[in-house]
Write a protein that holds these residues in place. Sequence first.
Motif, PDB file in Angstrom:
ATOM      1  N   LYS A 468       0.876  -1.322   0.030  1.00  0.00           N
ATOM      2  CA  LYS A 468      -0.031   0.011  -0.031  1.00  0.00           C
ATOM      3  C   LYS A 468       1.019   1.323  -0.039  1.00  0.00           C
ATOM      4  O   LYS A 468       0.477   2.407  -0.656  1.00  0.00           O
ATOM      5  CB  LYS A 468      -0.916  -0.159   1.187  1.00  0.00           C
ATOM      6  N   LYS A 469       1.811   1.273   0.804  1.00  0.00           N
ATOM      7  CA  LYS A 469       2.973   2.445   0.942  1.00  0.00           C
ATOM      8  C   LYS A 469       4.400   2.297   0.516  1.00  0.00           C
ATOM      9  O   LYS A 469       5.053   3.188   0.560  1.00  0.00           O
ATOM     10  CB  LYS A 469       2.539   3.216   2.461  1.00  0.00           C
ATOM     11  N   HIS A 470       4.455   0.864   0.353  1.00  0.00           N
ATOM     12  CA  HIS A 470       6.001   0.679  -0.089  1.00  0.00           C
ATOM     13  C   HIS A 470       6.248  -0.252  -1.108  1.00  0.00           C
ATOM     14  O   HIS A 470       5.071  -0.718  -1.475  1.00  0.00           O
ATOM     15  CB  HIS A 470       6.453  -0.107   1.437  1.00  0.00           C
ATOM     16  N   VAL A 471       7.389  -0.111  -1.649  1.00  0.00           N
ATOM     17  CA  VAL A 471       7.633  -1.289  -2.664  1.00  0.00           C
ATOM     18  C   VAL A 471       8.648  -2.087  -1.853  1.00  0.00           C
ATOM     19  O   VAL A 471       9.731  -1.850  -1.127  1.00  0.00           O
ATOM     20  CB  VAL A 471       8.536  -0.505  -3.824  1.00  0.00           C
ATOM     21  N   LEU A 472       8.166  -3.380  -2.049  1.00  0.00           N
ATOM     22  CA  LEU A 472       8.783  -4.662  -1.254  1.00  0.00           C
ATOM     23  C   LEU A 472       9.838  -5.302  -2.259  1.00  0.00           C
ATOM     24  O   LEU A 472       9.292  -5.928  -3.349  1.00  0.00           O
ATOM     25  CB  LEU A 472       7.917  -5.469  -0.604  1.00  0.00           C
ATOM     26  N   ASN A 531      19.518 -24.031   8.528  1.00  0.00           N
ATOM     27  CA  ASN A 531      19.693 -25.240   7.407  1.00  0.00           C
ATOM     28  C   ASN A 531      18.380 -25.199   6.307  1.00  0.00           C
ATOM     29  O   ASN A 531      18.077 -26.161   5.640  1.00  0.00           O
ATOM     30  CB  ASN A 531      19.669 -26.480   7.988  1.00  0.00           C
ATOM     31  N   VAL A 532      17.504 -24.054   6.908  1.00  0.00           N
ATOM     32  CA  VAL A 532      16.452 -23.796   5.680  1.00  0.00           C
ATOM     33  C   VAL A 532      16.706 -22.524   4.999  1.00  0.00           C
ATOM     34  O   VAL A 532      16.508 -22.794   3.547  1.00  0.00           O
ATOM     35  CB  VAL A 532      15.188 -23.640   6.878  1.00  0.00           C
ATOM     36  N   GLY A 533      17.150 -21.444   5.239  1.00  0.00           N
ATOM     37  CA  GLY A 533      17.133 -20.380   4.227  1.00  0.00           C
ATOM     38  C   GLY A 533      17.145 -18.970   5.126  1.00  0.00           C
ATOM     39  O   GLY A 533      16.655 -19.129   6.089  1.00  0.00           O
ATOM     40  N   THR A 534      17.233 -18.073   4.444  1.00  0.00           N
ATOM     41  CA  THR A 534      17.094 -16.625   5.065  1.00  0.00           C
ATOM     42  C   THR A 534      16.357 -15.784   3.850  1.00  0.00           C
ATOM     43  O   THR A 534      16.734 -16.038   2.857  1.00  0.00           O
ATOM     44  CB  THR A 534      18.707 -16.110   5.326  1.00  0.00           C
ATOM     45  N   CYS A 535      15.718 -14.920   4.435  1.00  0.00           N
ATOM     46  CA  CYS A 535      14.869 -13.871   3.747  1.00  0.00           C
ATOM     47  C   CYS A 535      15.122 -12.615   4.212  1.00  0.00           C
ATOM     48  O   CYS A 535      14.587 -12.310   5.309  1.00  0.00           O
ATOM     49  CB  CYS A 535      13.524 -14.323   3.480  1.00  0.00           C
ATOM     50  N   PHE A 536      15.755 -11.621   3.310  1.00  0.00           N
ATOM     51  CA  PHE A 536      15.854 -10.111   3.791  1.00  0.00           C
ATOM     52  C   PHE A 536      14.564  -9.471   3.112  1.00  0.00           C
ATOM     53  O   PHE A 536      14.542  -9.571   1.742  1.00  0.00           O
ATOM     54  CB  PHE A 536      17.343  -9.853   3.323  1.00  0.00           C
ATOM     55  N   SER A 537      13.990  -8.503   3.705  1.00  0.00           N
ATOM     56  CA  SER A 537      12.868  -7.950   3.124  1.00  0.00           C
ATOM     57  C   SER A 537      13.157  -6.433   3.162  1.00  0.00           C
ATOM     58  O   SER A 537      13.436  -5.943   4.217  1.00  0.00           O
ATOM     59  CB  SER A 537      11.554  -8.096   3.983  1.00  0.00           C
ATOM     60  N   LEU A 538      13.227  -5.706   2.039  1.00  0.00           N
ATOM     61  CA  LEU A 538      13.609  -4.447   1.721  1.00  0.00           C
ATOM     62  C   LEU A 538      12.325  -3.420   1.615  1.00  0.00           C
ATOM     63  O   LEU A 538      11.451  -3.657   0.488  1.00  0.00           O
ATOM     64  CB  LEU A 538      14.592  -4.048   0.890  1.00  0.00           C
ATOM     65  N   ARG A 539      12.058  -2.567   2.432  1.00  0.00           N
ATOM     66  CA  ARG A 539      10.641  -1.801   2.069  1.00  0.00           C
ATOM     67  C   ARG A 539      11.087  -0.226   1.941  1.00  0.00           C
ATOM     68  O   ARG A 539      11.547   0.246   2.723  1.00  0.00           O
ATOM     69  CB  ARG A 539       9.784  -1.789   3.335  1.00  0.00           C
ATOM     70  N   PHE A 540      11.084   0.081   0.721  1.00  0.00           N
ATOM     71  CA  PHE A 540      11.225   1.568   0.408  1.00  0.00           C
ATOM     72  C   PHE A 540      10.014   2.254   0.199  1.00  0.00           C
ATOM     73  O   PHE A 540       8.822   1.591  -0.270  1.00  0.00           O
ATOM     74  CB  PHE A 540      11.762   1.507  -1.033  1.00  0.00           C
ATOM     75  N   PRO A 541       9.835   3.770   0.274  1.00  0.00           N
ATOM     76  CA  PRO A 541       8.585   4.393   0.221  1.00  0.00           C
ATOM     77  C   PRO A 541       8.286   4.356  -1.137  1.00  0.00           C
ATOM     78  O   PRO A 541       9.113   4.497  -1.955  1.00  0.00           O
ATOM     79  CB  PRO A 541       9.114   5.779   0.770  1.00  0.00           C
ATOM     80  N   LYS A 542       6.950   4.132  -1.368  1.00  0.00           N
ATOM     81  CA  LYS A 542       6.452   4.234  -2.740  1.00  0.00           C
ATOM     82  C   LYS A 542       6.591   5.815  -3.524  1.00  0.00           C
ATOM     83  O   LYS A 542       6.573   6.530  -2.618  1.00  0.00           O
ATOM     84  CB  LYS A 542       4.853   3.800  -2.619  1.00  0.00           C
TER      85      LYS A 542
END
Length: 546
Positions: A468-472, A531-542
């Motif tokens: 809604k307010k971000h680019v993920l 042993n499963v994995g990693t996820c980085f989430s980047l949220r930039f203002p739209k």
Amino acid sequence: MFVSLNKKFIYTIVIFFIFMSLIFLYSFYQTYGMKFQEELQSNIARNQEYVNLLYENNNLKKELANLAKNNPDIKLSSTVHKKNPLALENTISREKKRISELQKSYDDRYASIYEGAKIVGSCSILIIFLLFLLWFLLRRWVLRPMKILTEASKNITSGNLSQRAEIEKQRYFLDETDFLIDTFNNMLDELEDGIREIQKTENFLQKIIDGIPDGLRVIDQNYNIIIANKAYYKQVGSKNKNLKCYEASQHRSTPCSTAITDCPLNEICKQKKKHIHIIQQFAHNPNNHLYINAAPLKIADKLLVIEIIRDLSDDIKFSHQQKLSSLGFMATSVAHEMKNHLGAIRIILERLIEKKDSSQSETQKLLKLILQQIIESIQVPERLLKISNLTPNDQQKINCYENIKDVIKLMDYEAKTHGINIKIEGKKDLTIIGNENDFKMVLINLILNAIKASKANGEIKLTLKQEKKHVLIEVSDDGCGISQDNLPHIFDPFYSNGEGGNLGGTGLGLAIVKSIMEKHKGEISVQSEVNVGTCFSLRFPKTNEK
């Protein structure tokens, strides 16, 4: 009020002598003088009475004699006529003489009393002399050594440890005070040697902590700085070692408010925390961000706080070096891509040479292929130049998908070398406002970490989503993951445990990523499972199209 022992002895001797003299004189006078005086008065009164009776007797005899003469009929006793008046006068004279002798005897006795008083006075003078002699000996044997010890103690209290109690060079008769002075001087010698060793140890420790490039200080619960190094005094801009911690760092006259500033001392001493990691700015240079790592320190049941203070401005400079290092790391990828394109051009040219009689359409087709390969080769260094262009303050509109594709092309060789596949999914028209080079640096750091964490035949996926307010933007891998204990610290500067990679890094990569996200008013979060994995989430203002 201070009164020296010398005066106390003198005053005591004088008061004691006067008191004893008065008691002696009063007792002597009461015992002998009053007794003699009463006896004298009694004898004088008795004798006077005797004389008066004699006078009366004599007068009566005269009257009887006259009466007998005038009256012949009256007969008187013969004893009355036998008394001669002259004899009576002689008797009275003798009595007077006896009284005068008695008076003289009493005068002689009073004279002896006077002589006794003189003897008492002489004895008093002798006693005074003896008392003053006693005072002189006490002054020489007791007061003088005590005065010497007192003066030496005052000099030692003022910091002059070389001071010693003076003693006579030739001492024939030693006493307890001489042994006391010798013991006192020996104690000072040992004390001075001990303090000299302590100072050597302190200087050695101070040189050690001064050699630490980061600021270091130890403070107690009253905000006093117990010890600090040169780097810390440089950070606060003052060499005054008597300032409180809040006076030195924040230029305040009272302790920092916990509602405004995170205080490591308050966190550790009052809230009983073990380790504190905070970022502060000191008043001396408010533009510099300082990373403070604080921990409790217990010494002899006394709780202290030790703080390591690192200036992040130097780390920012180092981040540019890391950026260049990353570019050097990717140089092999660039060379590999150019080698592939140039190899293709070579193959095409060799084919043209072999087929001299080929048709014009085939020749044109091959020439187009050569042109395409040359264009691809030119684009590789162009992408590299874009990343190496350090213009961090430029703000522009960034197409997320296209920039991610450029980064993937640069990282493709490194990924394939490790047998890892990189792919991108999601919307292609998402844009943000920011610095293109910083945006690419964020992705490069995350992809490099993902490559190190992934195993052979692994996969790295970049996903673009619109909220809604971000680019993920999500960067995920199926590597070794990060433990829950280490997860809260991965964004701390210089934190690197080497998990999931062949080599542990400098620990600045994720700190730089977080700094860039904050500069772009964005957010970064991470989810990971071992042993499963990693996820980085980047949220930039739209992007606001208006």
